[in-house]
Design a protein around this motif. Structure first.
Motif, PDB file in Angstrom:
ATOM      1  N   LYS A  76      -5.351   9.073   4.125  1.00 47.47           N
ATOM      2  CA  LYS A  76      -5.453  10.233   3.233  1.00 47.47           C
ATOM      3  C   LYS A  76      -5.358   9.801   1.770  1.00 47.47           C
ATOM      4  N   MET A  77      -4.428   8.871   1.485  1.00 49.87           N
ATOM      5  CA  MET A  77      -4.280   8.384   0.115  1.00 49.87           C
ATOM      6  C   MET A  77      -5.548   7.687  -0.355  1.00 49.87           C
ATOM      7  N   GLN A  78      -6.104   6.856   0.487  1.00 52.62           N
ATOM      8  CA  GLN A  78      -7.304   6.129   0.111  1.00 52.62           C
ATOM      9  C   GLN A  78      -8.498   7.066  -0.067  1.00 52.62           C
ATOM     10  N   LYS A  79      -8.557   8.114   0.719  1.00 51.52           N
ATOM     11  CA  LYS A  79      -9.630   9.095   0.573  1.00 51.52           C
ATOM     12  C   LYS A  79      -9.556   9.777  -0.782  1.00 51.52           C
ATOM     13  N   LYS A  80      -8.323   9.979  -1.277  1.00 53.61           N
ATOM     14  CA  LYS A  80      -8.120  10.638  -2.572  1.00 53.61           C
ATOM     15  C   LYS A  80      -8.267   9.672  -3.737  1.00 53.61           C
ATOM     16  N   LEU A  81      -7.774   8.425  -3.572  1.00 56.95           N
ATOM     17  CA  LEU A  81      -7.674   7.516  -4.716  1.00 56.95           C
ATOM     18  C   LEU A  81      -8.585   6.294  -4.621  1.00 56.95           C
ATOM     19  N   GLY A  82      -8.928   5.835  -3.420  1.00 53.44           N
ATOM     20  CA  GLY A  82      -9.786   4.675  -3.264  1.00 53.44           C
ATOM     21  C   GLY A  82      -9.263   3.432  -3.957  1.00 53.44           C
ATOM     22  N   LEU A  83      -8.034   3.055  -3.646  1.00 53.02           N
ATOM     23  CA  LEU A  83      -7.366   1.970  -4.353  1.00 53.02           C
ATOM     24  C   LEU A  83      -7.736   0.599  -3.791  1.00 53.02           C
ATOM     25  N   SER A  84      -7.642  -0.406  -4.641  1.00 54.86           N
ATOM     26  CA  SER A  84      -7.721  -1.795  -4.212  1.00 54.86           C
ATOM     27  C   SER A  84      -6.293  -2.247  -3.906  1.00 54.86           C
ATOM     28  N   VAL A  85      -6.026  -2.531  -2.642  1.00 59.30           N
ATOM     29  CA  VAL A  85      -4.652  -2.836  -2.237  1.00 59.30           C
ATOM     30  C   VAL A  85      -4.619  -4.086  -1.366  1.00 59.30           C
ATOM     31  N   ASN A  86      -3.474  -4.735  -1.399  1.00 60.99           N
ATOM     32  CA  ASN A  86      -3.176  -5.839  -0.495  1.00 60.99           C
ATOM     33  C   ASN A  86      -2.505  -5.230   0.733  1.00 60.99           C
ATOM     34  N   THR A  87      -3.032  -5.464   1.926  1.00 60.47           N
ATOM     35  CA  THR A  87      -2.524  -4.782   3.109  1.00 60.47           C
ATOM     36  C   THR A  87      -1.894  -5.736   4.115  1.00 60.47           C
ATOM     37  N   PHE A  88      -0.867  -5.217   4.788  1.00 51.99           N
ATOM     38  CA  PHE A  88      -0.258  -5.867   5.949  1.00 51.99           C
ATOM     39  C   PHE A  88      -0.206  -4.817   7.051  1.00 51.99           C
ATOM     40  N   PHE A  89      -1.265  -4.730   7.837  1.00 54.38           N
ATOM     41  CA  PHE A  89      -1.369  -3.750   8.900  1.00 54.38           C
ATOM     42  C   PHE A  89      -1.152  -4.438  10.244  1.00 54.38           C
TER      43      PHE A  89
END
Length: 478
Positions: free
Chosen positions: A326-339
């Motif tokens: 939901k956050m990415q749909k709103k903001l579309g951020l470039s993030v470092n992920t650990f999923f």
């Protein structure tokens, strides 16, 4: 064992007793009657908590015996809070020479477990609705959490329902040290005749919900102590209170791993503050996944600080990948992920001891233990925790409090702000973002919080988990 008709010497009215009996029968009709079942318990390792040698208690075809130095931590999955406190108890138990065993009463295929999961689903759904509907929150959710759960009559009904949990723990040794981080595991143990039970109360707002007569009631603050000692406001008329032998103020429930090098961690925080390093900000998404709008507003507000190198943001989404999406749909951020990359996250956190942090890092884990403990890992390397004033309100890190979810959380922020290791509650998007601005521009406030944490540590304010272990093991050790 009847715990409904009389509670700490206070007689319960017949209407409430009738309601309690009706409630228990309703759950038996819905989920079955397993009161005559002979459940056999055994153990399985918990890989995430391998450093604690913690084992999970599960149903087995053949019963296994507990070791002599066993200590059981009884809990339920309701959000992340009770799991987080349980990990702190297991950590303290291990540090003091005991072997912790994890008992999640919501995890079994049993009548009582099904009741817990049903009530937990209702609570989680209502929490989310309360964040979207002002009317629901104002007229139902806030009054229920602050006043409805406070009444001693609520405990009378709960005690009757918790009789459904007794078959699960019936076969446990009666004298095994046992710490409950939710009232239902405590009530279940007492109904089963267990004698060394500590009921670790999580909040700072006294409520009948948390009463478990027959256990030692551990509280974290003087405010909670007096409220429970007097059962203040639990009924329209004055009530007999909790005897001194049954209530102890122990301090905040904190993990050994977060305390043993706390002064060193604080020294590093002060060094980063004085040298204008990017402020390391840790945000947590709660186990219920509520509060999204304010969470989104904070992340959006932090973006310019991140781009300018003034802040680095860690976001633990817990096991709520939907919130990240939901956050990415709103903001579309470039993030470092650990999923679902817990081991890689551990290495990343270790490197933060000697490297600067930058950008936005998002963490998500399907495994509940990894989801909860990722915050613990990041906490040592963070300068500021942004959280609602729930169980994290008591942890030894500077805190910015966003709006509470449930009125019982309000007094967590009050306690922290009075002791000086956190802000007051910032209940609106504008106020929480204004506080972010202030903390980033006036580092002296954060430095003051760090110094307060050192003082509180020296005073034993964070020793609550150790003290609960000592209370649970005292009688057996003697």
């Amino acid at each position: 064992m009847d715990k409904t008709s009389i509670i700490f010497g206070n007689e319960i009215d017949k209407t409430t007793i009738k309601k309690a009996n009706k409630s228990k029968k309703k759950y038996e009709r819905r989920f079955g009657d397993d009161s005559s079942k002979d459940y056999k318990l055994g153990f399985e390792p918990i890989p995430t908590l391998g450093f604690l040698a913690a084992k999970n208690i599960v149903f087995k075809d053949k019963a296994q015996e507990l070791p002599e130095n066993a200590l059981i931590v009884g809990n339920i999955r309701m959000g992340f809070g009770h799991y987080r406190i349980s990990i702190a108890m297991a950590s303290a138990a291990k540090a003091l020479g005991y072997e912790p065993f994890w008992l999640d009463l919501a995890s079994f295929d049993a009548t009582g477990s099904k009741m817990i999961r049903h009530q937990n689903n209702l609570y989680s759904t209502a929490s989310k609705i309360s964040q979207k509907s002002h009317l629901f929150n104002h007229f139902f959710w806030e009054p229920l959490n602050s006043e409805g759960f406070k009444k001693i009559s609520y405990n009378a009904v709960d005690q009757k329902n918790s009789e459904l949990l007794e078959p699960i723990v019936r076969s446990l040794p009666k004298d095994v040290p046992y710490i409950a981080t939710h009232v239902w595991p405590s009530q279940a143990a007492v109904h089963a005749g267990m004698t060394n039970v500590v009921n670790a109360i999580p909040d700072n707002w006294p409520m009948g919900l948390h009463l478990s007569e027959g256990a030692i009631h551990a509280v974290q603050t003087p405010f909670a102590y007096l409220g429970y000692k007097m059962l203040n406001g639990f009924d329209k008329k004055p009530l007999k209170g909790i005897p001194e032998k049954d209530i102890k103020m122990v301090g905040r429930y904190i993990d050994h791993e977060l305390l043993k090098d706390l002064e060193e961690d604080n020294a590093k925080r002060l060094e980063r503050l004085s040298s204008n390093k990017p402020l390391r900000i840790l945000l947590t998404v709660g186990g219920a996944g509520a509060g999204f709008d304010m969470f989104l507003a904070m992340v959006k507000h932090l973006l310019p600080y991140v781009k300018e190198g003034k802040a680095a943001v860690f976001i633990n989404f817990g096991d709520h990948k939907d919130v990240y999406e939901k956050m990415q749909k709103k903001l579309g951020l470039s993030v470092n992920t650990f999923f679902n990359e817990y081991e890689k996250l551990k290495t990343y956190v270790e490197n933060l001891r000697s490297e600067d942090a930058k950008g936005i890092t998002a963490i998500y884990n399907e495994n509940i233990f990894e989801a909860v403990y990722s915050t613990n890992l990041l906490m040592r390397e963070s300068d500021l925790l942004i959280t609602k004033p729930s169980e994290l309100a008591y942890y030894p890190i500077p805190k910015l409090f966003m709006r509470h979810i449930g009125g019982h959380e309000v007094y967590g922020a009050i306690n922290s702000s009075e002791l000086g290791d956190g802000t007051f509650e910032c209940a609106t998007k504008n106020s929480v973002n204004a506080m972010i601005d202030r903390l980033l521009s006036d580092k002296e406030i954060l430095a003051h919080m760090v110094e307060r944490i050192n003082i509180l540590k020296s005073q034993g304010a964070y020793d609550g988990a150790y003290e609960c272990v000592k209370l649970a093991t005292k009688k057996k050790d003697e």
